[in-house]
Design an enzyme around this catalytic site. Structure first.
Site, PDB file in Angstrom:
ATOM      1  N   SER A 124       5.111  32.346 -14.965  1.00 28.33           N
ATOM      2  CA  SER A 124       4.437  31.559 -16.003  1.00 28.33           C
ATOM      3  C   SER A 124       4.742  32.129 -17.372  1.00 28.33           C
ATOM      4  CB  SER A 124       2.932  31.634 -15.739  1.00 28.33           C
ATOM      5  OG  SER A 124       2.206  31.176 -16.857  1.00 28.33           O
ATOM      6  N   TYR A 148      -5.219  37.022 -14.606  1.00 29.81           N
ATOM      7  CA  TYR A 148      -4.234  36.087 -14.033  1.00 29.81           C
ATOM      8  C   TYR A 148      -2.825  36.459 -14.510  1.00 29.81           C
ATOM      9  CZ  TYR A 148      -1.360  31.898 -13.639  1.00 29.81           C
ATOM     10  OH  TYR A 148      -0.322  31.035 -13.387  1.00 29.81           O
ATOM     11  N   LYS A 152       0.779  37.775 -12.502  1.00 34.36           N
ATOM     12  CA  LYS A 152       2.138  37.206 -12.605  1.00 34.36           C
ATOM     13  C   LYS A 152       3.139  38.292 -13.000  1.00 34.36           C
ATOM     14  CE  LYS A 152       1.466  32.962 -11.397  1.00 34.36           C
ATOM     15  NZ  LYS A 152       1.963  32.456 -10.125  1.00 34.36           N
TER      16      LYS A 152
HETATM   17  P1  NAD Z   1      -2.336  24.407  -7.539  1.00 26.43           P
HETATM   18  O1  NAD Z   1      -3.624  25.150  -7.477  1.00 26.43           O
HETATM   19  O2  NAD Z   1      -2.374  22.931  -7.611  1.00 26.43           O
HETATM   20  O3  NAD Z   1      -1.417  24.836  -6.298  1.00 26.43           O
HETATM   21  C1  NAD Z   1      -1.522  26.088  -5.678  1.00 26.43           C
HETATM   22  C2  NAD Z   1      -1.599  25.831  -4.189  1.00 26.43           C
HETATM   23  O4  NAD Z   1      -1.671  27.076  -3.517  1.00 26.43           O
HETATM   24  C3  NAD Z   1      -2.845  25.033  -3.785  1.00 26.43           C
HETATM   25  O5  NAD Z   1      -2.423  23.993  -2.921  1.00 26.43           O
HETATM   26  C4  NAD Z   1      -3.709  26.059  -3.046  1.00 26.43           C
HETATM   27  O6  NAD Z   1      -4.498  25.443  -2.037  1.00 26.43           O
HETATM   28  C5  NAD Z   1      -2.670  27.005  -2.507  1.00 26.43           C
HETATM   29  N1  NAD Z   1      -3.116  28.388  -2.281  1.00 26.43           N
HETATM   30  C6  NAD Z   1      -3.774  29.195  -3.147  1.00 26.43           C
HETATM   31  N2  NAD Z   1      -3.993  30.400  -2.579  1.00 26.43           N
HETATM   32  C7  NAD Z   1      -3.458  30.349  -1.341  1.00 26.43           C
HETATM   33  C8  NAD Z   1      -3.347  31.288  -0.280  1.00 26.43           C
HETATM   34  N3  NAD Z   1      -3.893  32.514  -0.368  1.00 26.43           N
HETATM   35  N4  NAD Z   1      -2.708  30.918   0.836  1.00 26.43           N
HETATM   36  C9  NAD Z   1      -2.165  29.684   0.966  1.00 26.43           C
HETATM   37  N5  NAD Z   1      -2.248  28.745  -0.012  1.00 26.43           N
HETATM   38  C10 NAD Z   1      -2.888  29.079  -1.144  1.00 26.43           C
HETATM   39  O7  NAD Z   1      -1.506  25.019  -8.761  1.00 26.43           O
HETATM   40  P2  NAD Z   1      -0.149  24.519  -9.419  1.00 26.43           P
HETATM   41  O8  NAD Z   1      -0.451  24.070 -10.787  1.00 26.43           O
HETATM   42  O9  NAD Z   1       0.588  23.636  -8.494  1.00 26.43           O
HETATM   43  O10 NAD Z   1       0.576  25.930  -9.564  1.00 26.43           O
HETATM   44  C11 NAD Z   1       1.549  26.371  -8.625  1.00 26.43           C
HETATM   45  C12 NAD Z   1       2.061  27.718  -9.058  1.00 26.43           C
HETATM   46  O11 NAD Z   1       2.597  27.634 -10.368  1.00 26.43           O
HETATM   47  C13 NAD Z   1       1.001  28.819  -9.113  1.00 26.43           C
HETATM   48  O12 NAD Z   1       1.584  30.021  -8.682  1.00 26.43           O
HETATM   49  C14 NAD Z   1       0.649  28.890 -10.585  1.00 26.43           C
HETATM   50  O13 NAD Z   1       0.182  30.173 -10.935  1.00 26.43           O
HETATM   51  C15 NAD Z   1       2.010  28.612 -11.204  1.00 26.43           C
HETATM   52  N6  NAD Z   1       1.941  28.073 -12.564  1.00 26.43           N
HETATM   53  C16 NAD Z   1       1.195  26.956 -12.809  1.00 26.43           C
HETATM   54  C17 NAD Z   1       1.116  26.463 -14.106  1.00 26.43           C
HETATM   55  C18 NAD Z   1       0.272  25.261 -14.429  1.00 26.43           C
HETATM   56  O14 NAD Z   1      -0.092  25.095 -15.593  1.00 26.43           O
HETATM   57  N7  NAD Z   1      -0.037  24.389 -13.493  1.00 26.43           N
HETATM   58  C19 NAD Z   1       1.831  27.099 -15.138  1.00 26.43           C
HETATM   59  C20 NAD Z   1       2.583  28.216 -14.839  1.00 26.43           C
HETATM   60  C21 NAD Z   1       2.640  28.704 -13.539  1.00 26.43           C
HETATM   61  C1  WQD Z   2      -2.890  23.922 -24.314  1.00 29.19           C
HETATM   62  C2  WQD Z   2      -3.422  23.745 -25.743  1.00 29.19           C
HETATM   63  C3  WQD Z   2      -5.530  24.822 -26.118  1.00 29.19           C
HETATM   64  C4  WQD Z   2      -7.845  22.307 -23.383  1.00 29.19           C
HETATM   65  C5  WQD Z   2      -2.418  27.602 -19.658  1.00 29.19           C
HETATM   66  C6  WQD Z   2      -2.433  28.989 -19.088  1.00 29.19           C
HETATM   67  C7  WQD Z   2      -1.035  29.427 -18.769  1.00 29.19           C
HETATM   68  C8  WQD Z   2      -0.315  28.403 -17.882  1.00 29.19           C
HETATM   69  C9  WQD Z   2      -0.408  27.027 -18.443  1.00 29.19           C
HETATM   70  C10 WQD Z   2      -0.548  29.000 -15.578  1.00 29.19           C
HETATM   71  C11 WQD Z   2      -4.045  25.017 -26.332  1.00 29.19           C
HETATM   72  C12 WQD Z   2      -5.676  23.324 -26.244  1.00 29.19           C
HETATM   73  C13 WQD Z   2      -6.821  22.866 -24.118  1.00 29.19           C
HETATM   74  C14 WQD Z   2      -8.883  21.608 -24.066  1.00 29.19           C
HETATM   75  C15 WQD Z   2      -7.769  22.077 -26.150  1.00 29.19           C
HETATM   76  N1  WQD Z   2      -0.922  28.317 -16.588  1.00 29.19           N
HETATM   77  N2  WQD Z   2      -6.792  22.745 -25.468  1.00 29.19           N
HETATM   78  N3  WQD Z   2      -8.788  21.518 -25.420  1.00 29.19           N
HETATM   79  O1  WQD Z   2      -3.440  27.664 -22.623  1.00 29.19           O
HETATM   80  O2  WQD Z   2      -1.072  26.892 -23.140  1.00 29.19           O
HETATM   81  O3  WQD Z   2      -1.650  27.611 -20.861  1.00 29.19           O
HETATM   82  O4  WQD Z   2      -1.796  26.716 -18.714  1.00 29.19           O
HETATM   83  O5  WQD Z   2       0.265  29.869 -15.544  1.00 29.19           O
HETATM   84  O6  WQD Z   2      -1.160  30.660 -18.133  1.00 29.19           O
HETATM   85  O7  WQD Z   2      -3.028  29.867 -20.042  1.00 29.19           O
HETATM   86  O8  WQD Z   2      -2.519  25.470 -21.679  1.00 29.19           O
HETATM   87  O9  WQD Z   2      -3.410  23.196 -21.379  1.00 29.19           O
HETATM   88  O10 WQD Z   2      -5.010  25.146 -21.372  1.00 29.19           O
HETATM   89  O11 WQD Z   2      -3.912  24.492 -23.508  1.00 29.19           O
HETATM   90  O12 WQD Z   2      -7.770  21.980 -27.368  1.00 29.19           O
HETATM   91  O13 WQD Z   2      -9.861  21.112 -23.453  1.00 29.19           O
HETATM   92  O14 WQD Z   2      -4.491  22.792 -25.700  1.00 29.19           O
HETATM   93  O15 WQD Z   2      -6.338  25.483 -27.055  1.00 29.19           O
HETATM   94  O16 WQD Z   2      -3.756  25.019 -27.710  1.00 29.19           O
HETATM   95  P1  WQD Z   2      -2.211  26.980 -22.187  1.00 29.19           P
HETATM   96  P2  WQD Z   2      -3.763  24.529 -21.890  1.00 29.19           P
END
Ligand code: NAD
Ligand code: WQD
Length: 336
Positions: A124, A148, A152
């Site tokens: 991430s 978190y 990562k």
């Molecule tokens: P999500 O929560 O929708 O998907 C994660 C999945 O993992 C879920 O289906 C959950 O049930 C499963 N899971 C969690 N813990 C588990 C375990 N111990 N064993 C088996 N399954 C388990 O999240 P997502 O948005 O699809 O994110 C997927 C990956 O991408 C994650 O690693 C997250 O940290 C990373 N990521 C997400 C974002 C984002 O903004 N969505 C951004 C950057 C990185």
């Molecule tokens: C985006 C912008 C907020 C919600 C997060 C995690 C990051 C990654 C992606 C997993 C910011 C603003 C948000 C709201 C708002 N996840 N905002 N009102 O913070 O860039 O990243 O998700 O790895 O680790 O930190 O994404 O969508 O939360 O926010 O004004 O209700 O929207 O302040 O400027 P962010 P976000």
């Protein structure tokens, strides 16, 4: 190639299962459903017209992983399974360390035990912490601002160390920026439990009438319109990056870190306006205090991903909003 997709029922995992199947890979989902619905995989099967094997299991269970890998003839793993809420990780760090870090160590151990050496890992942009400059390149300074993010960073390092120690291992470590959007069919999409933490699902739930108004966290940031700027990336572009990463593993040994973003920044207000225009709905908002831990602006330099994988994002913000709206308006309550 048969690919174990941990967390494959989740938001990014389910979209990646569509892309994998359409490109000739055979995904096998491994998920404990702590943050997903089995319905997501049924919908994926409907989209691709094929059955997808699903194993209900926890990545902290080595035996269950080995059984899955051996019984399905797995040759590569995409590891999405993790807990991902920044706020929850501050309140419950141990469950994040256990689920994410112990889960990853257990998975790596099972892969080694079964001689599976190809890994694509969900990292991430959170690892850039309070980024010093934009765009962030893979060589930008890394920092941790919450548990978190620490998980990562630690998981990236663990994977890197293993690849150094065991040259047979190859890993693509993908640093996603802000994934949004949905499959163009509108049948699968992001379905956060409870109040959304992230901007796009919050906007979508306001537009569909589930929530009254969006709170915008700060209008006094040093950006053009005073609101935060992020690199939003369409989840199908992200899904295709995983397909490219799997293909790239045969040419690139060791651990390769890649930014997966568009390279373009969009402000919170610009996203609200784009969503209003895509949906034809008003998105009422009110300015609120800055959210602790937020940065003013962050976007990717995605050059290396294009050089290494031949991949780049195709979709712009309008398409991200249109596809999110198609999903949210067809299924206002998500998979419920
Ligand atoms: P999500 O929560 O929708 O998907 C994660 C999945 O993992 C879920 O289906 C959950 O049930 C499963 N899971 C969690 N813990 C588990 C375990 N111990 N064993 C088996 N399954 C388990 O999240 P997502 O948005 O699809 O994110 C997927 C990956 O991408 C994650 O690693 C997250 O940290 C990373 N990521 C997400 C974002 C984002 O903004 N969505 C951004 C950057 C990185
Ligand atoms: C985006 C912008 C907020 C919600 C997060 C995690 C990051 C990654 C992606 C997993 C910011 C603003 C948000 C709201 C708002 N996840 N905002 N009102 O913070 O860039 O990243 O998700 O790895 O680790 O930190 O994404 O969508 O939360 O926010 O004004 O209700 O929207 O302040 O400027 P962010 P976000």
């Amino acid at each position: 190639m048969r690919v174990l997709v941990t967390g494959g029922a989740g938001y990014i995992g389910s979209h990646t299962c569509v892309a994998l199947t359409e490109k000739g890979f055979e995904p096998v989902v491994f998920d404990n459903f702590c943050n997903a619905s089995p319905e997501a995989i049924r919908r994926v099967e409907g989209i691709v017209g094929r059955n997808i094997p699903v194993i209900e299991g926890d990545v902290r269970n080595r035996r269950a992983l080995l059984d899955a890998i051996e019984s399905h003839g797995i040759e590569a793993v995409i590891h999405f399974a993790a807990l991902k809420s920044v706020g929850e990780s501050v309140a419950h760090p141990l469950s994040y360390f256990d689920n994410n870090i112990t889960g990853t160590i257990t998975l790596l151990d099972a892969m080694q035990g079964a001689s599976v050496h190809r890994l694509v890992f969900s990292s991430s942009a959170t690892v850039y912490g309070q980024a010093e400059r934009v765009p962030a390149t893979e060589d930008s300074a890394l920092s941790v601002t919450n548990p978190y993010g620490r998980t990562k960073l630690v998981m990236e390092q663990l994977i890197g160390d293993l690849c150094t120690a065991q040259p047979a291992f190859g890993a693509m470590i993908l640093r996603y920026f802000n994934p949004v959007g949905a499959h163009p069919s509108g049948r699968i999409g992001e379905d956060p439990k409870g109040i959304p933490n992230n901007l796009m699902p919050y906007i979508a739930q306001v537009a569909v009438g589930r929530r009254d108004r969006l709170g915008i966290f700060g209008n006094d940031w040093p950006t053009a319109d005073g609101t935060g700027v992020r690199d939003f990336i369409h989840v199908m572009d992200l899904a295709h990056a995983h397909v490219a990463a799997l293909r790239g593993l045969d040419q690139h040994k060791g651990a390769t870190v890649l930014n997966i973003g568009t390279g373009k920044g969009t402000s919170v207000l610009e996203l609200v306006r784009a969503f209003e225009s895509a949906s034809g709905r008003q998105v009422p908002y009110a300015f609120a205090e800055r959210r602790p831990g937020d940065v003013a602006e962050l976007w990717a330099d995605p050059t290396r991903a294009e050089q290494v994988l031949g991949w780049r994002a195709e979709h712009g913000i309008e398409r991200m909003c249109e596809d999110t709206w198609r999903w949210q308006s067809a299924y206002p309550e998500g998979y419920a």
